[in-house]
Scaffold this motif. Structure first.
Motif, PDB file in Angstrom:
ATOM      1  N   MET A 163      -4.018   3.433   9.019  1.00  0.00           N
ATOM      2  CA  MET A 163      -3.654   4.634   8.274  1.00  0.00           C
ATOM      3  C   MET A 163      -2.276   5.151   8.694  1.00  0.00           C
ATOM      4  O   MET A 163      -1.495   5.595   7.854  1.00  0.00           O
ATOM      5  CB  MET A 163      -4.702   5.736   8.457  1.00  0.00           C
ATOM      6  N   ALA A 202       4.553   4.886   3.308  1.00  0.00           N
ATOM      7  CA  ALA A 202       4.689   5.807   2.171  1.00  0.00           C
ATOM      8  C   ALA A 202       5.877   6.742   2.376  1.00  0.00           C
ATOM      9  O   ALA A 202       6.646   6.993   1.441  1.00  0.00           O
ATOM     10  CB  ALA A 202       3.402   6.611   1.997  1.00  0.00           C
ATOM     11  N   LEU A 229       0.827  -1.209   0.000  1.00  0.00           N
ATOM     12  CA  LEU A 229       0.000   0.000   0.000  1.00  0.00           C
ATOM     13  C   LEU A 229       0.861   1.258   0.000  1.00  0.00           C
ATOM     14  O   LEU A 229       0.524   2.245  -0.660  1.00  0.00           O
ATOM     15  CB  LEU A 229      -0.936  -0.002   1.206  1.00  0.00           C
ATOM     16  N   GLY A 230       1.969   1.229   0.721  1.00  0.00           N
ATOM     17  CA  GLY A 230       2.884   2.364   0.728  1.00  0.00           C
ATOM     18  C   GLY A 230       3.453   2.633  -0.648  1.00  0.00           C
ATOM     19  O   GLY A 230       3.624   3.785  -1.052  1.00  0.00           O
ATOM     20  N   VAL A 247       0.285   2.844   6.975  1.00  0.00           N
ATOM     21  CA  VAL A 247       0.425   3.142   5.544  1.00  0.00           C
ATOM     22  C   VAL A 247       1.150   4.470   5.349  1.00  0.00           C
ATOM     23  O   VAL A 247       1.992   4.603   4.451  1.00  0.00           O
ATOM     24  CB  VAL A 247      -0.960   3.142   4.851  1.00  0.00           C
ATOM     25  N   LEU A 248       0.864   5.453   6.196  1.00  0.00           N
ATOM     26  CA  LEU A 248       1.555   6.741   6.110  1.00  0.00           C
ATOM     27  C   LEU A 248       3.055   6.566   6.341  1.00  0.00           C
ATOM     28  O   LEU A 248       3.870   7.097   5.574  1.00  0.00           O
ATOM     29  CB  LEU A 248       0.975   7.723   7.130  1.00  0.00           C
ATOM     30  N   LEU A 301       1.914   1.985  -3.457  1.00  0.00           N
ATOM     31  CA  LEU A 301       0.840   2.542  -4.274  1.00  0.00           C
ATOM     32  C   LEU A 301       0.555   4.004  -3.947  1.00  0.00           C
ATOM     33  O   LEU A 301       0.133   4.759  -4.809  1.00  0.00           O
ATOM     34  CB  LEU A 301      -0.436   1.714  -4.082  1.00  0.00           C
ATOM     35  N   VAL A 302       0.766   4.404  -2.698  1.00  0.00           N
ATOM     36  CA  VAL A 302       0.464   5.770  -2.272  1.00  0.00           C
ATOM     37  C   VAL A 302       1.472   6.769  -2.824  1.00  0.00           C
ATOM     38  O   VAL A 302       1.119   7.892  -3.175  1.00  0.00           O
ATOM     39  CB  VAL A 302       0.415   5.842  -0.723  1.00  0.00           C
ATOM     40  N   VAL A 303       2.737   6.358  -2.929  1.00  0.00           N
ATOM     41  CA  VAL A 303       3.789   7.272  -3.397  1.00  0.00           C
ATOM     42  C   VAL A 303       3.664   7.435  -4.913  1.00  0.00           C
ATOM     43  O   VAL A 303       3.681   6.455  -5.648  1.00  0.00           O
ATOM     44  CB  VAL A 303       5.187   6.725  -3.025  1.00  0.00           C
TER      45      VAL A 303
END
Length: 94
Positions: free
Chosen positions: A69, A76, A21-22, A72-73, A24-26
C-alpha cells in the motif's frame, strides 16, 4: 539487504505492477507514456520498501500488504505530480 540478480528482477517486476496500479489510482487522464508510469512505479517500489524497512514492518511472512500500500501510494503521488507538471507546461505525447 543483499543485492542479488533475483532481488533486482523482483524489484523491477513489482515496480512495473506498482506503476500500473498508481496510474489506476490517480483520477482523470494522464497524458504520459506507459514507460514513464512504470519508471515511477519502480522508484515508488524502492521508496516504499525503504520506508517500510525504516518503520519496522517490512519483514513479514507472505505478502506484506502495508508495504504494498505504501508503494502504490508513492506511485500515485509520483504519477499525479508528473502528470500535473506536464499539464501545466502544455506537454503533449506527440
Amino acid at each position: 539487504m543483499e543485492l542479488t540478480v533475483w532481488g533486482i528482477i523482483t524489484a523491477l517486476v513489482v515496480g512495473l505492477i506498482v506503476g500500473a496500479l498508481g496510474r489506476l489510482v490517480v483520477p482523470g487522464r494522464q497524458n504520459m507514456p506507459m514507460w514513464l508510469h512504470m519508471l515511477i512505479g519502480v522508484g515508488a517500489a524502492l521508496l516504499g520498501t525503504l520506508v517500510a524497512r525504516a518503520s519496522g514492518f517490512a519483514e513479514t511472512a507472505g505478502i506484506d500488504w502495508r508495504e504494498l500500500m505504501l508503494q502504490v501510494l508513492f506511485a500515485a503521488i509520483g504519477v499525479a505530480l508528473v502528470a500535473g507538471v506536464g499539464r501545466r507546461r502544455g506537454v503533449s505525447r506527440y
